[in-house]
Enzyme design. Sequence first.
Site, PDB file in Angstrom:
ATOM      1  N   ARG A 225       0.853  -1.185   0.000  1.00  0.00           N
ATOM      2  CA  ARG A 225       0.000   0.000   0.000  1.00  0.00           C
ATOM      3  C   ARG A 225       0.891   1.238   0.000  1.00  0.00           C
ATOM      4  O   ARG A 225       2.004   1.215   0.520  1.00  0.00           O
ATOM      5  CB  ARG A 225      -0.897   0.027   1.256  1.00  0.00           C
ATOM      6  N   HIS A 273      -1.776   0.887  -9.648  1.00  0.00           N
ATOM      7  CA  HIS A 273      -2.387  -0.090  -8.729  1.00  0.00           C
ATOM      8  C   HIS A 273      -2.982  -1.271  -9.502  1.00  0.00           C
ATOM      9  O   HIS A 273      -4.176  -1.576  -9.406  1.00  0.00           O
ATOM     10  CB  HIS A 273      -3.458   0.574  -7.845  1.00  0.00           C
TER      11      HIS A 273
HETATM   12  P1  NAP Z   1      -1.839 -12.185   4.050  1.00  0.00           P
HETATM   13  O1  NAP Z   1      -1.971 -13.535   3.458  1.00  0.00           O
HETATM   14  O2  NAP Z   1      -2.648 -11.850   5.243  1.00  0.00           O
HETATM   15  O3  NAP Z   1      -0.278 -12.003   4.403  1.00  0.00           O
HETATM   16  C1  NAP Z   1       0.204 -10.937   5.151  1.00  0.00           C
HETATM   17  C2  NAP Z   1       1.666 -11.206   5.498  1.00  0.00           C
HETATM   18  O4  NAP Z   1       2.201 -10.047   6.147  1.00  0.00           O
HETATM   19  C3  NAP Z   1       1.833 -12.373   6.477  1.00  0.00           C
HETATM   20  O5  NAP Z   1       2.996 -13.102   6.146  1.00  0.00           O
HETATM   21  C4  NAP Z   1       2.014 -11.665   7.808  1.00  0.00           C
HETATM   22  O6  NAP Z   1       2.777 -12.397   8.745  1.00  0.00           O
HETATM   23  C5  NAP Z   1       2.785 -10.436   7.372  1.00  0.00           C
HETATM   24  N1  NAP Z   1       2.675  -9.348   8.355  1.00  0.00           N
HETATM   25  C6  NAP Z   1       1.563  -8.647   8.701  1.00  0.00           C
HETATM   26  N2  NAP Z   1       1.867  -7.751   9.657  1.00  0.00           N
HETATM   27  C7  NAP Z   1       3.172  -7.903   9.912  1.00  0.00           C
HETATM   28  C8  NAP Z   1       4.076  -7.264  10.811  1.00  0.00           C
HETATM   29  N3  NAP Z   1       3.676  -6.294  11.646  1.00  0.00           N
HETATM   30  N4  NAP Z   1       5.362  -7.669  10.821  1.00  0.00           N
HETATM   31  C9  NAP Z   1       5.781  -8.663  10.010  1.00  0.00           C
HETATM   32  N5  NAP Z   1       4.981  -9.314   9.124  1.00  0.00           N
HETATM   33  C10 NAP Z   1       3.691  -8.925   9.080  1.00  0.00           C
HETATM   34  O7  NAP Z   1      -2.134 -11.062   2.970  1.00  0.00           O
HETATM   35  P2  NAP Z   1      -1.979 -11.186   1.373  1.00  0.00           P
HETATM   36  O8  NAP Z   1      -3.165 -11.831   0.770  1.00  0.00           O
HETATM   37  O9  NAP Z   1      -0.643 -11.750   1.088  1.00  0.00           O
HETATM   38  O10 NAP Z   1      -2.030  -9.636   0.936  1.00  0.00           O
HETATM   39  C11 NAP Z   1      -1.055  -8.736   1.413  1.00  0.00           C
HETATM   40  C12 NAP Z   1      -1.312  -7.338   0.909  1.00  0.00           C
HETATM   41  O11 NAP Z   1      -1.002  -7.242  -0.478  1.00  0.00           O
HETATM   42  C13 NAP Z   1      -2.740  -6.842   0.984  1.00  0.00           C
HETATM   43  O12 NAP Z   1      -3.094  -6.458   2.294  1.00  0.00           O
HETATM   44  C14 NAP Z   1      -2.711  -5.661   0.035  1.00  0.00           C
HETATM   45  O13 NAP Z   1      -2.301  -4.501   0.735  1.00  0.00           O
HETATM   46  C15 NAP Z   1      -1.611  -6.043  -0.959  1.00  0.00           C
HETATM   47  N6  NAP Z   1      -2.174  -6.310  -2.301  1.00  0.00           N
HETATM   48  C16 NAP Z   1      -1.858  -5.430  -3.304  1.00  0.00           C
HETATM   49  C17 NAP Z   1      -2.328  -5.650  -4.575  1.00  0.00           C
HETATM   50  C18 NAP Z   1      -1.940  -4.739  -5.710  1.00  0.00           C
HETATM   51  O14 NAP Z   1      -2.468  -4.845  -6.816  1.00  0.00           O
HETATM   52  N7  NAP Z   1      -1.007  -3.828  -5.516  1.00  0.00           N
HETATM   53  C19 NAP Z   1      -3.150  -6.754  -4.855  1.00  0.00           C
HETATM   54  C20 NAP Z   1      -3.450  -7.635  -3.808  1.00  0.00           C
HETATM   55  C21 NAP Z   1      -2.938  -7.407  -2.533  1.00  0.00           C
HETATM   56  P3  NAP Z   1       2.264 -13.834   9.319  1.00  0.00           P
HETATM   57  O15 NAP Z   1       2.428 -14.798   8.166  1.00  0.00           O
HETATM   58  O16 NAP Z   1       3.189 -14.138  10.417  1.00  0.00           O
HETATM   59  O17 NAP Z   1       0.831 -13.622   9.713  1.00  0.00           O
HETATM   60  C1  GLV Z   2      -5.679  -4.807  -4.047  1.00  0.00           C
HETATM   61  O1  GLV Z   2      -4.943  -3.908  -3.824  1.00  0.00           O
HETATM   62  C2  GLV Z   2      -6.110  -5.751  -3.065  1.00  0.00           C
HETATM   63  O2  GLV Z   2      -5.879  -5.530  -1.875  1.00  0.00           O
HETATM   64  O3  GLV Z   2      -6.722  -6.760  -3.461  1.00  0.00           O
END
Ligand code: NAP
Ligand code: GLV
Length: 310
Positions: A225, A273
């Site tokens: 983000r 994005h």
């Molecule tokens: P997720 O499965 O919940 O994974 C989050 C990861 O971040 C986990 O490994 C978690 O650790 C780690 N984390 C969270 N807080 C932390 C902290 N304080 N210190 C260290 N590690 C921390 O989420 P996801 O599905 O991978 O998505 C992640 C993010 O990608 C979304 O929230 C969004 O912002 C972004 N995203 C962007 C796009 C785009 O087009 N740019 C698209 C989709 C998603 P643990 O494994 O230990 O819980």
């Molecule tokens: C996109 O940014 C998502 O969080 O799915």
Amino acid sequence: MKILVVSSHPATQERWVEPISNAIPEAEVALWHPDLPPQNADIAVVWSPPAELFERERNLRAVFNLGAGVDGLLKLPTLSADTPIVRLEDAGMAVQMAEYAVWAITRASRQFDDYVAQQQAGVWATLSELRRAQWPVGVLGAGVMGSKVAQTLAALDYPVAGWSRSGKVPAGVESFAGLDELPAFLARSRVLINTLPLTAETRDILRRETLEQLMPQAHIINMGRGEHLVEEDLLALLDAGHIERATLDVFRQEPLPKDHPFWKHPKVTITPHVAAISLQHETVAQIINKIQRLMRGEPLSGVVQRDRGY
Ligand code: NAP
Ligand code: GLV
């Protein structure tokens, strides 16, 4: 059952209504808009909805997010702390994040940008070989998105480490956990890829103090983000030469303001994005499956833990 759909992208929100109605014919599925009186809906399917939605709809059994990140929802004071929020889990986005990372890294590591410049100059010449040891990659976040990114780059033989809270990373990826291990993780990383969720703990994590700890000639790839990155600190470190390039998909203000220095900065590549977009078929299939589980009283995966913010 009544299901409301609301998205901050009015032009595209209709595309969610028909497939959900077709899959759950017993449900009444409608677009929500601010002029509607309270609908007493059971379910809301949303992307960045306005706060008024939750002022009017007080009996929601669950809110399904049309994306992975729930920071936009959690900042709404009107959304009751008791309403479960269910986020998208992968739904075809993780592979897109991995592609984006491969594109951003190989442009530099394989000198593909230089070959494009050579073509424009009419030059036929082989540039230096790639030594992967010179491109250690650190992936912030090792969840659904970060794991796929880390696994993909590890499969391409880059030295990859992942940083998370729990220390859980895929096989073949070096693990670092928590703030105590962040300095060691940064010190061994030249390419820093952010896939963290935006929470109180991760906001501004990409700031001067952390970015300065990266290896020299660092590359930053931000797919998390915009509020993870202190933009002025990045600009200062790019200008000082400690950071060589940045590839940025997300910004503190979106759309990026027309006069923002990132637009024309020679060391910055921006995309609007789109690192991973929500795919209609996969997204609808996942949400319908979960709504049906909810109706049968079965447990759901992807329910956001409010206390940790993701
Ligand atoms: P997720 O499965 O919940 O994974 C989050 C990861 O971040 C986990 O490994 C978690 O650790 C780690 N984390 C969270 N807080 C932390 C902290 N304080 N210190 C260290 N590690 C921390 O989420 P996801 O599905 O991978 O998505 C992640 C993010 O990608 C979304 O929230 C969004 O912002 C972004 N995203 C962007 C796009 C785009 O087009 N740019 C698209 C989709 C998603 P643990 O494994 O230990 O819980
Ligand atoms: C996109 O940014 C998502 O969080 O799915």
